[in-house]
Design a protein around this motif. Structure first.
Motif, PDB file in Angstrom:
ATOM      1  N   ALA A 163     -46.739  78.027  -9.536  1.00  0.00           N
ATOM      2  CA  ALA A 163     -45.245  78.088  -9.037  1.00  0.00           C
ATOM      3  C   ALA A 163     -45.350  77.880  -7.536  1.00  0.00           C
ATOM      4  O   ALA A 163     -44.569  77.051  -7.261  1.00  0.00           O
ATOM      5  N   VAL A 164     -46.333  78.334  -6.988  1.00  0.00           N
ATOM      6  CA  VAL A 164     -46.504  78.248  -5.709  1.00  0.00           C
ATOM      7  C   VAL A 164     -46.869  76.735  -5.254  1.00  0.00           C
ATOM      8  O   VAL A 164     -46.157  76.101  -4.432  1.00  0.00           O
ATOM      9  N   LEU A 165     -47.681  76.274  -6.124  1.00  0.00           N
ATOM     10  CA  LEU A 165     -48.374  74.853  -5.804  1.00  0.00           C
ATOM     11  C   LEU A 165     -46.881  74.010  -6.147  1.00  0.00           C
ATOM     12  O   LEU A 165     -46.843  73.096  -5.494  1.00  0.00           O
ATOM     13  N   LEU A 166     -46.083  74.181  -7.234  1.00  0.00           N
ATOM     14  CA  LEU A 166     -44.821  73.510  -7.439  1.00  0.00           C
ATOM     15  C   LEU A 166     -44.112  73.390  -6.230  1.00  0.00           C
ATOM     16  O   LEU A 166     -43.355  72.330  -5.812  1.00  0.00           O
ATOM     17  N   ARG A 167     -43.622  74.720  -5.694  1.00  0.00           N
ATOM     18  CA  ARG A 167     -42.883  74.895  -4.639  1.00  0.00           C
ATOM     19  C   ARG A 167     -43.219  73.926  -3.482  1.00  0.00           C
ATOM     20  O   ARG A 167     -42.488  73.287  -2.757  1.00  0.00           O
ATOM     21  N   TYR A 168     -44.505  73.968  -3.198  1.00  0.00           N
ATOM     22  CA  TYR A 168     -45.044  73.204  -2.053  1.00  0.00           C
ATOM     23  C   TYR A 168     -45.306  71.860  -2.046  1.00  0.00           C
ATOM     24  O   TYR A 168     -44.770  70.783  -1.425  1.00  0.00           O
ATOM     25  N   GLY A 169     -45.873  71.535  -3.445  1.00  0.00           N
ATOM     26  CA  GLY A 169     -46.305  70.405  -3.870  1.00  0.00           C
ATOM     27  C   GLY A 169     -45.271  69.205  -4.088  1.00  0.00           C
ATOM     28  O   GLY A 169     -45.393  68.092  -3.846  1.00  0.00           O
ATOM     29  N   LEU A 170     -44.310  69.771  -4.655  1.00  0.00           N
ATOM     30  CA  LEU A 170     -43.090  68.913  -4.784  1.00  0.00           C
ATOM     31  C   LEU A 170     -42.238  68.485  -3.904  1.00  0.00           C
ATOM     32  O   LEU A 170     -41.709  67.292  -3.752  1.00  0.00           O
ATOM     33  N   THR A 171     -42.453  69.128  -2.696  1.00  0.00           N
ATOM     34  CA  THR A 171     -41.604  68.728  -1.469  1.00  0.00           C
ATOM     35  C   THR A 171     -42.557  68.532   0.022  1.00  0.00           C
ATOM     36  O   THR A 171     -41.898  67.804   0.742  1.00  0.00           O
ATOM     37  N   GLN A 172     -43.723  68.799  -0.134  1.00  0.00           N
ATOM     38  CA  GLN A 172     -44.686  68.577   0.966  1.00  0.00           C
ATOM     39  C   GLN A 172     -45.978  67.895   0.660  1.00  0.00           C
ATOM     40  O   GLN A 172     -46.772  67.896  -0.192  1.00  0.00           O
ATOM     41  N   ASP A 173     -45.726  66.548   1.406  1.00  0.00           N
ATOM     42  CA  ASP A 173     -47.087  65.521   0.875  1.00  0.00           C
ATOM     43  C   ASP A 173     -48.434  66.253   1.053  1.00  0.00           C
ATOM     44  O   ASP A 173     -49.176  66.024   0.394  1.00  0.00           O
ATOM     45  N   ALA A 174     -48.414  67.093   2.175  1.00  0.00           N
ATOM     46  CA  ALA A 174     -49.865  67.677   2.048  1.00  0.00           C
ATOM     47  C   ALA A 174     -50.061  68.433   1.126  1.00  0.00           C
ATOM     48  O   ALA A 174     -51.622  68.669   0.720  1.00  0.00           O
ATOM     49  N   PHE A 175     -49.359  68.983   0.201  1.00  0.00           N
ATOM     50  CA  PHE A 175     -49.710  69.546  -0.955  1.00  0.00           C
ATOM     51  C   PHE A 175     -49.661  68.938  -2.276  1.00  0.00           C
ATOM     52  O   PHE A 175     -50.067  69.521  -3.316  1.00  0.00           O
ATOM     53  N   HIS A 176     -49.056  67.705  -2.159  1.00  0.00           N
ATOM     54  CA  HIS A 176     -48.999  66.670  -3.441  1.00  0.00           C
ATOM     55  C   HIS A 176     -50.397  66.704  -4.217  1.00  0.00           C
ATOM     56  O   HIS A 176     -50.501  66.967  -5.639  1.00  0.00           O
ATOM     57  N   THR A 177     -51.391  66.528  -3.377  1.00  0.00           N
ATOM     58  CA  THR A 177     -52.697  66.349  -4.078  1.00  0.00           C
ATOM     59  C   THR A 177     -53.286  67.702  -4.896  1.00  0.00           C
ATOM     60  O   THR A 177     -53.744  67.690  -5.831  1.00  0.00           O
ATOM     61  N   ALA A 178     -52.963  68.737  -4.267  1.00  0.00           N
ATOM     62  CA  ALA A 178     -53.361  70.078  -5.158  1.00  0.00           C
ATOM     63  C   ALA A 178     -52.409  70.371  -6.127  1.00  0.00           C
ATOM     64  O   ALA A 178     -52.916  70.908  -6.958  1.00  0.00           O
ATOM     65  N   LEU A 179     -51.249  70.030  -6.021  1.00  0.00           N
ATOM     66  CA  LEU A 179     -50.485  70.236  -7.172  1.00  0.00           C
ATOM     67  C   LEU A 179     -50.613  69.147  -8.426  1.00  0.00           C
ATOM     68  O   LEU A 179     -50.969  69.842  -9.437  1.00  0.00           O
ATOM     69  N   PHE A 180     -51.386  68.042  -8.181  1.00  0.00           N
ATOM     70  CA  PHE A 180     -51.553  67.137  -9.280  1.00  0.00           C
ATOM     71  C   PHE A 180     -52.815  67.222  -9.562  1.00  0.00           C
ATOM     72  O   PHE A 180     -53.435  66.687 -10.481  1.00  0.00           O
ATOM     73  N   GLY A 181     -53.595  67.898  -8.704  1.00  0.00           N
ATOM     74  CA  GLY A 181     -55.049  68.225  -9.121  1.00  0.00           C
ATOM     75  C   GLY A 181     -55.325  69.595  -9.773  1.00  0.00           C
ATOM     76  O   GLY A 181     -54.903  69.573 -11.124  1.00  0.00           O
TER      77      GLY A 181
END
Length: 134
Positions: free
Chosen positions: A20-38
């Motif tokens: 859930a935390v990865l989704l909140r940040y990964g969907l909105t901040q490019d810096a966390f996009h790789t972590a979300l999809f990884g």
């Protein structure tokens, strides 16, 4: 001499990831996009696969997100057949819906769900090959 810590598999480590935390940040901040999809996608796949969810169920929810949005999908009474799996997915969808401010966020979330579905399929295929000895 201290006892050697028990080793944990990658699956066990990833299953403890706060998706859930990865989704909140990964969907909105490019810096966390790789972590979300990884790690985030793998963690979600591990969690749902352990609960017996089939890939097409997650892919179907991705289509619901595309058609109706994250908030709509988050309020489905049974987004997945198993109640425990549905609870996980509902929490993730609600977290994503909180930050979905534009259609691009919704599209990114649907793509993430597709990635999770693919990873579940790959895990199942690998287990099948291993059990068949190939």
């Amino acid at each position: 001499m201290p006892a050697t810590p028990a080793t944990r598999t990658d699956d066990e480590v990833l299953a403890g990831t706060d998706v859930a935390v990865l989704l909140r940040y990964g969907l909105t901040q490019d810096a966390f996009h790789t972590a979300l999809f990884g790690d985030g996608a793998v963690a979600a796949a591990v969690t749902l696969d352990r609960l017996g969810v089939v890939p097409r169920s997650v892919a179907y929810v991705a289509e619901i997100v595309r058609a109706g949005g994250l908030a709509y999908a988050a309020e489905l009474p049974e987004p997945l057949p198993s109640e425990e799996a549905a609870a996980h997915l509902r929490d993730w969808l609600r977290a994503a819906a909180q930050v979905a401010t534009d259609p691009n966020t919704e599209t990114r979330a649907a793509r993430w769900l597709d990635a999770v579905a693919e990873l579940i399929g790959l895990r199942r295929a690998a287990r099948t090959r291993t059990s068949e000895g190939t």
